[in-house]
Design a protein around this motif. Structure first.
Motif, PDB file in Angstrom:
ATOM      1  N   VAL A  62     -40.780 -33.179   7.206  1.00 30.17           N
ATOM      2  CA  VAL A  62     -41.163 -33.328   8.611  1.00 30.17           C
ATOM      3  C   VAL A  62     -41.251 -34.816   8.941  1.00 30.17           C
ATOM      4  O   VAL A  62     -41.821 -35.587   8.170  1.00 30.17           O
ATOM      5  CB  VAL A  62     -42.522 -32.652   8.897  1.00 30.17           C
ATOM      6  CG1 VAL A  62     -43.032 -33.039  10.275  1.00 30.17           C
ATOM      7  CG2 VAL A  62     -42.398 -31.137   8.809  1.00 30.17           C
ATOM      8  N   VAL A  63     -40.666 -35.189  10.083  1.00 32.80           N
ATOM      9  CA  VAL A  63     -40.789 -36.555  10.593  1.00 32.80           C
ATOM     10  C   VAL A  63     -41.731 -36.489  11.790  1.00 32.80           C
ATOM     11  O   VAL A  63     -41.414 -35.867  12.803  1.00 32.80           O
ATOM     12  CB  VAL A  63     -39.428 -37.134  11.010  1.00 32.80           C
ATOM     13  CG1 VAL A  63     -39.558 -38.634  11.285  1.00 32.80           C
ATOM     14  CG2 VAL A  63     -38.385 -36.885   9.942  1.00 32.80           C
ATOM     15  N   VAL A  64     -42.893 -37.094  11.658  1.00 37.09           N
ATOM     16  CA  VAL A  64     -43.931 -37.023  12.682  1.00 37.09           C
ATOM     17  C   VAL A  64     -43.841 -38.239  13.603  1.00 37.09           C
ATOM     18  O   VAL A  64     -43.758 -39.378  13.124  1.00 37.09           O
ATOM     19  CB  VAL A  64     -45.329 -36.968  12.040  1.00 37.09           C
ATOM     20  CG1 VAL A  64     -46.418 -36.950  13.106  1.00 37.09           C
ATOM     21  CG2 VAL A  64     -45.444 -35.750  11.128  1.00 37.09           C
ATOM     22  N   LYS A  65     -43.868 -38.009  14.922  1.00 33.13           N
ATOM     23  CA  LYS A  65     -43.896 -39.136  15.857  1.00 33.13           C
ATOM     24  C   LYS A  65     -45.240 -39.834  15.722  1.00 33.13           C
ATOM     25  O   LYS A  65     -46.299 -39.223  15.847  1.00 33.13           O
ATOM     26  CB  LYS A  65     -43.701 -38.675  17.290  1.00 33.13           C
ATOM     27  CG  LYS A  65     -43.712 -39.853  18.282  1.00 33.13           C
ATOM     28  CD  LYS A  65     -43.376 -39.431  19.701  1.00 33.13           C
ATOM     29  CE  LYS A  65     -43.354 -40.652  20.619  1.00 33.13           C
ATOM     30  NZ  LYS A  65     -42.997 -40.303  22.012  1.00 33.13           N
ATOM     31  N   SER A  66     -45.189 -41.126  15.449  1.00 32.65           N
ATOM     32  CA  SER A  66     -46.418 -41.893  15.289  1.00 32.65           C
ATOM     33  C   SER A  66     -46.810 -42.598  16.564  1.00 32.65           C
ATOM     34  O   SER A  66     -47.987 -42.603  16.954  1.00 32.65           O
ATOM     35  CB  SER A  66     -46.249 -42.931  14.167  1.00 32.65           C
ATOM     36  OG  SER A  66     -45.226 -43.854  14.512  1.00 32.65           O
ATOM     37  N   SER A  67     -45.816 -43.179  17.250  1.00 31.52           N
ATOM     38  CA  SER A  67     -46.167 -44.108  18.320  1.00 31.52           C
ATOM     39  C   SER A  67     -44.986 -44.364  19.237  1.00 31.52           C
ATOM     40  O   SER A  67     -43.853 -43.932  18.975  1.00 31.52           O
ATOM     41  CB  SER A  67     -46.640 -45.433  17.699  1.00 31.52           C
ATOM     42  OG  SER A  67     -45.775 -45.817  16.628  1.00 31.52           O
ATOM     43  N   GLN A  68     -45.275 -45.109  20.311  1.00 32.16           N
ATOM     44  CA  GLN A  68     -44.253 -45.480  21.294  1.00 32.16           C
ATOM     45  C   GLN A  68     -44.726 -46.745  21.992  1.00 32.16           C
ATOM     46  O   GLN A  68     -45.920 -46.927  22.235  1.00 32.16           O
ATOM     47  CB  GLN A  68     -44.051 -44.350  22.309  1.00 32.16           C
ATOM     48  CG  GLN A  68     -43.006 -44.633  23.374  1.00 32.16           C
ATOM     49  CD  GLN A  68     -42.720 -43.405  24.238  1.00 32.16           C
ATOM     50  OE1 GLN A  68     -42.799 -42.274  23.764  1.00 32.16           O
ATOM     51  NE2 GLN A  68     -42.397 -43.631  25.504  1.00 32.16           N
TER      52      GLN A  68
END
Length: 372
Positions: free
Chosen positions: A30-36
Motif C-alpha cells: 500500500v502506498v499511503v498519501k502523506s502530504s500535499q
C-alpha cells in the motif's frame, strides 16, 4: 514475479479490516498519501494517514508513502520543491516510518512546470538530505512519453506511470503500472509491481533476535559443515577477518541472490562455538542460516523435483556415467521434467539426489526445484 499493490488517501478506510480485505484480494503493498503542498504555501497532511500506515502494516502489507506535488521553481524559486520534501519527510518521521521507506513523488498536478523532472530532482535532493534513500516517481503515462518525467536518473527511479484501458503502461523500463481506479470493484487504485519495490520487503535485513545457542541447537541456526556454496538471502558483507561483528572490518557488500563458494568452515572460541565461513580470497562471511541458504538441497524430506535448467542424470554416485536419452539430440533432461526423489545423499562435502528411477542428479537449486 508481478504483484498487486494499491494507493490510498483520506477517501479510503483506515481500519484494519479494510487492509486485511485488500490483502485477501491479492494486494501485497500500500502506498499511503502523506502530504500535499509545502511550508511555503498551504501544507496538507492526510488526517488518517498514520492509522492507514499502522493498520496496513498489521495486515502484512508493505507500506510506502506518496506526496502530491504542487511546486514550481520557476514561479516560487528553487526552495519550493525542497519545502514540499521537508513536509513529506517530517510527516514520515512523525508517523514512525524509517529512512528506508519508499518515498514516491506524485507528479501530475497542472501547477508543475513543463520540465517536471528538473523540479523532481530538487525534491529528491532534499529527501536525501533528510536521510531517506529510496525514491520513485508517479505520473500520467503521457508525461513519461513526452519526457516531462524520467525514470532511472541518479535516484534510481523505477517509474510508476498511470495508464488505464491499455494492455501496458507504454513506458519502456517502468517498474510499476497503475492500470485501474477501481481495483477488484473496491473503489481503490490498483497497480502492478514489476520491480518488487512496492510489494516486497526491504533488501536490508531485519534484525532477527539472536537465539540462545547451545551445543545441541547451534546447527538449527548455523551451518556447522561446509556446504560448498551458499546463496545470500539477506544483505551481508565480506569481512577482512573473523571479527564479523565489527563494521570497521566490512568489505564487499553481498546482495540477496548472490552465489558464494565456501572454502572452509571455522568456529569461534566462545563457550558455544559459533560457525563462520572463510572464502577462497581470504575474507569471511556469516554461516547464519537467517542470512545465507545452502545452494543445494540438504534435507531428507525432499520428495519431488522439477528441472528448471536442462541437466544430466547419472548412473553412478560419482556422476561420471551420463544416462543416454535414446532418440534425442541431447542427453540433458529438459526444463519442466519431474522426478521423484528417493534419497538426499551427503557426498564429498556436497549433496546428490538419488531418484526413484535409480539414477542420480545434482541437488543444486539453480538446476532443480523442490515441488514437494
Amino acid at each position: 514475479m508481478t504483484s498487486y499493490f494499491n494507493d490510498v488517501a483520506v477517501w479510503q478506510p483506515h481500519d484494519l479490516a479494510y487492509f486485511k480485505r485488500l490483502k485477501a484480494y491479492g494486494s501485497r503493498g500500500v502506498v499511503v498519501k502523506s502530504s500535499q503542498g509545502g511550508y511555503g504555501g498551504t501544507p496538507y497532511i492526510n488526517s488518517v494517514g498514520k492509522l492507514q500506515v499502522i493498520n496496513a502494516k498489521r495486515a502484512g502489507l508493505k507500506v510506502a508513502l506518496y506526496h502530491y506535488g504542487t511546486f514550481n521553481s520557476l514561479r516560487y524559486g528553487q526552495a519550493d520543491p525542497a519545502s514540499e520534501a521537508k513536509l513529506m519527510a517530517n510527516t514520515a518521521k512523525a508517523w514512525g516510518l524509517g529512512k528506508d521507506t519508499l518515498m514516491v513523488l506524485d507528479a501530475e498536478d497542472s501547477s508543475l512546470r513543463t520540465k517536471a523532472s528538473a523540479d523532481a530532482a530538487l525534491f529528491f535532493n532534499e529527501l536525501k538530505r533528510q536521510g531517506f534513500h529510496s525514491f520513485d516517481i508517479y505520473g500520467p503515462g503521457s508525461w513519461f512519453w513526452a519526457g516531462r518525467l524520467k525514470i532511472g536518473t541518479s535516484y534510481k527511479l523505477g517509474g510508476w506511470p498511470a495508464s488505464y484501458g491499455s494492455s501496458s503502461s507504454g513506458v519502456s523500463g517502468a517498474k510499476a503500472w497503475q492500470y485501474t481506479d477501481n481495483w477488484k470493484g473496491l473503489g481503490v487504485d490498483g497497480s502492478l509491481d514489476y520491480g518488487g519495490q512496492y510489494t516486497t520487503k526491504s533488501a536490508e535485513p531485519e534484525q532477527k533476535p539472536e537465539p540462545k545457542l547451545t551445543k545441541q541447537n547451534v546447527d538449527d541456526y548455523y551451518y556447522t559443515y561446509n556446504p560448498k556454496r551458499v546463496i545470500v538471502k539477506r544483505t551481508i558483507y565480506q569481512h577482512k577477518n573473523n571479527q564479523l561483528g565489527s563494521q570497521a572490518n566490512r568489505g564487499r557488500k553481498l546482495k540477496p541472490g548472490t552465489a558464494i563458494d565456501i572454502a572452509s568452515v571455522h568456529f569461534s572460541s566462545d563457550k558455544v562455538p559459533v560457525p563462520y565461513f572463510k572464502l577462497a580470497n581470504g575474507t569471511y562471511i556469516t554461516a547464519n542460516r537467517w542470512f545465507v541458504n545452502n545452494a543445494y538441497y540438504e534435507l531428507s524430506n525432499l520428495k519431488t523435483i522439477k528441472v528448471i535448467k536442462p541437466t544430466y542424470l547419472y548412473r553412478d554416485l560419482h556422476r561420471t556415467k551420463v544416462v543416454k536419452r535414446s532418440g534425442f539430440k541431447s542427453n540433458k533432461w529438459p526444463k519442466g521434467t519431474l522426478f521423484d526423489v528417493k534419497k538426499v545423499i551427503h557426498w564429498q562435502g556436497g549433496f546428490v539426489l538419488k531418484l526413484t528411477n535409480g539414477f542420480y542428479c545434482t541437488a543444486y537449486k539453480k538446476y532443480v526445484k523442490k515441488i514437494k
